[in-house]
Design an enzyme around this catalytic site. Structure first.
Site, PDB file in Angstrom:
ATOM      1  N   CYS A 219       0.816  -1.214   0.000  1.00 20.37           N
ATOM      2  CA  CYS A 219       0.000   0.000   0.000  1.00 20.37           C
ATOM      3  C   CYS A 219       0.852   1.267   0.000  1.00 20.37           C
ATOM      4  CB  CYS A 219      -0.948   0.014   1.199  1.00 20.37           C
ATOM      5  SG  CYS A 219      -0.122  -0.058   2.796  1.00 20.37           S
TER       6      CYS A 219
ATOM      7  N   SER B  65       9.109   2.864   6.143  1.00 21.18           N
ATOM      8  CA  SER B  65       7.655   2.753   6.101  1.00 21.18           C
ATOM      9  C   SER B  65       7.008   4.097   6.414  1.00 21.18           C
ATOM     10  CB  SER B  65       7.165   1.707   7.110  1.00 21.18           C
ATOM     11  OG  SER B  65       7.655   0.427   6.788  1.00 21.18           O
TER      12      SER B  65
ATOM     13  N   ASP C   2       6.818  -0.299  11.073  1.00 28.29           N
ATOM     14  CA  ASP C   2       5.772  -1.205  10.581  1.00 28.29           C
ATOM     15  C   ASP C   2       6.443  -2.451  10.018  1.00 28.29           C
ATOM     16  OD1 ASP C   2       3.743  -2.545   9.358  1.00 28.29           O
ATOM     17  OD2 ASP C   2       3.026  -0.863   8.155  1.00 28.29           O
TER      18      ASP C   2
ATOM     19  N   VAL D  46      -9.621 -10.542   2.948  1.00 27.88           N
ATOM     20  CA  VAL D  46      -8.896 -11.096   4.099  1.00 27.88           C
ATOM     21  C   VAL D  46      -7.493 -11.540   3.687  1.00 27.88           C
ATOM     22  CG1 VAL D  46     -10.876 -11.745   5.500  1.00 27.88           C
ATOM     23  CG2 VAL D  46     -10.044 -13.335   3.754  1.00 27.88           C
ATOM     24  N   GLY D  47      -6.829 -10.680   2.898  1.00 25.80           N
ATOM     25  CA  GLY D  47      -5.410 -10.880   2.629  1.00 25.80           C
ATOM     26  C   GLY D  47      -4.636 -10.540   3.889  1.00 25.80           C
TER      27      GLY D  47
ATOM     28  N   ILE E  57      -3.262  -7.750   5.103  1.00 27.27           N
ATOM     29  CA  ILE E  57      -3.707  -6.555   5.836  1.00 27.27           C
ATOM     30  C   ILE E  57      -5.098  -6.779   6.409  1.00 27.27           C
ATOM     31  CG2 ILE E  57      -4.389  -4.139   5.562  1.00 27.27           C
ATOM     32  CD1 ILE E  57      -2.046  -3.785   3.675  1.00 27.27           C
TER      33      ILE E  57
END
Length: 424
Positions: A59, A114, A119, A196-197, A199
């Site tokens: 992301c 990050s 993170d 529901v990967g 992340i």
């Protein structure tokens, strides 16, 4: 004369990075790389004999790591694969090469690059990305293998030896943090999570951890995966095709899907019910036009990152400790690479000594008809000791390595073995 093989690869290592530092969410979305792109990209790279390359797309960043001599050709193939212009890619890309590229990989793995410092979700994404490309390549690149393993070790050490991950502040936690700070009577709210990967799973885990018996339902394109997560956390799942109906009863929608275009827009929210929508997807999977609705609040990844500045400030104090670890591990990596580069020289030197030993032992046996085992052990120790000294010298003096190796070859091999004895 012996030929020495070329195995040094830091000089060819490069990374092309598009991240939140120069590109907003929408721009990053244009350059996102999907799993279905991997096969054709890898095939094109190896058809042209461009070396090895793999892509990490999250992301916050999309990065191409490569061991090719010409990283621009890799970038060109990448752009063709995702259907963007190379000039547009290069406008937003930071390009690092050689040791700077290696240090960048280590800093990314450590969570220092990050958007939310510390993170550690990123190291899992790097591992998975490399594994997927390796599977398509069907063999390994020793340099990349070692660099990824070093990155993993750096991540572990920094997590265990510093406080840089204290006060959990991953993107998934930031979403839950925002909900907790901005929603009243959270246990009464109906929460729907799409996707529901990695992340999405982390978001579920944080919701279950921080909210008492949350009223959460999940949906995923792959029903089997949704069922596993549902069972793991004891929460209901719905058929993905029914999520539009479920929206009528939803107070909080969290979108963590991996679609190339938005799957939610304002036409899905017709009933006027107040709803908080959190879009964790890159590219955005919620259309910006949702913000035009007075009843809808839309939050994306960039906005979430602003919510946890206090945590970030505490983590920033730990950066010097993390950088010491990275410096130490980078030094170790470069030492390994020196040894790997010079390994053929060292092996050849030892082989010459072993050959001399065999000849001398043969002559000794021919004259005396016996060889004592202690003599064999002693000569082996002497060979190893001399080899270690040779290895240390050329590793400590890499600019002289080829010259010294050739000189030793001439002394030990090219001169007649009995020349000294004949003159004396």
């Amino acid at each position: 004369m012996i030929q020495y093989s070329k195995v040094h690869q830091t000089s060819n290592f490069a990374v092309l990075s598009i991240s939140y530092e120069k590109a907003d969410v929408e721009t990053r979305g244009k350059f996102a790389f999907f799993d279905e792109n991997i096969k054709s990209f890898v095939a094109k790279v190896h058809e042209q004999d461009l070396g090895d390359a793999f892509v990490v797309s999250t992301c916050n960043r999309t990065e191409i790591y490569t061991t090719t001599n010409n990283y621009l050709l890799i970038a060109e193939e990448y752009c063709k694969t995702i259907d963007v212009q190379l000039k547009d890619f290069l406008h937003f890309a930071n390009i690092l090469t050689k040791e700077e590229a290696l240090k960048h990989l280590f800093r990314v793995a450590a969570g220092l690059e990050s958007q939310i410092i510390g993170d550690f979700e990123i190291i899992g994404q790097i591992k998975k990305a490399y594994a997927r490309f390796k599977k398509e390549r069907k063999n390994s690149n020793p340099f990349l293998e070692r660099s990824i393993n070093s990155a993993i070790q750096i991540s572990k050490r920094i997590k265990n030896e510093t406080g840089i991950s204290n006060g959990a502040a991953s993107v998934s936690y930031a979403a839950v943090h925002y909900i907790l700070n901005n929603q009243k009577r959270i246990t009464e709210k109906n929460i729907l999570l799409l996707g529901v990967g990695e992340i999405g799973q982390n978001t579920v885990e944080n919701l279950v951890k921080h909210v008492y018996q949350p009223k959460i339902k999940i949906a995923n394109r792959t029903q089997e995966k949704a069922a596993k997560i549902s069972e793991k956390y004891n929460i209901p799942n719905i058929d993905y095709n029914d999520f539009e109906k479920e929206l009528n009863h939803t107070d909080i929608l969290i979108v963590a899907t991996g679609a190339k275009t938005p799957i939610i827009n304002k036409s899905h929210l017709k009933n006027g019910k107040e709803i908080l929508i959190i879009d964790l997807s890159i590219p955005n999977n919620v259309d910006k036009n949702v913000s035009e609705l007075t009843n809808a609040t839309l939050i994306d990844v960039d906005e979430l990152s602003k919510q946890i500045q206090a945590t970030i400030q505490q983590r920033e104090k730990e950066i010097p400790k993390a950088e010491v670890i990275i410096k130490e591990m980078t030094k170790d990596f470069l030492e390994w690479e020196k040894k790997r580069k010079l390994a053929p020289n060292i092996h050849h030197f030892k082989a010459v000594l072993k050959n001399m030993e065999r000849n001398e032992m043969h002559n000794f046996y021919r004259k005396n008809k016996y060889i004592d085992i202690n003599d064999m052990e002693l000569s082996e120790k002497m060979i190893q000791k001399i080899t270690n000294r040779f290895a240390k010298y050329i590793i400590d003096n890499p600019l002289k390595a080829e010259e010294i190796s050739k000189l030793m070859h001439e002394i030990l091999v090219e001169q007649p073995n009995n020349e000294f004895n004949e003159k004396h």
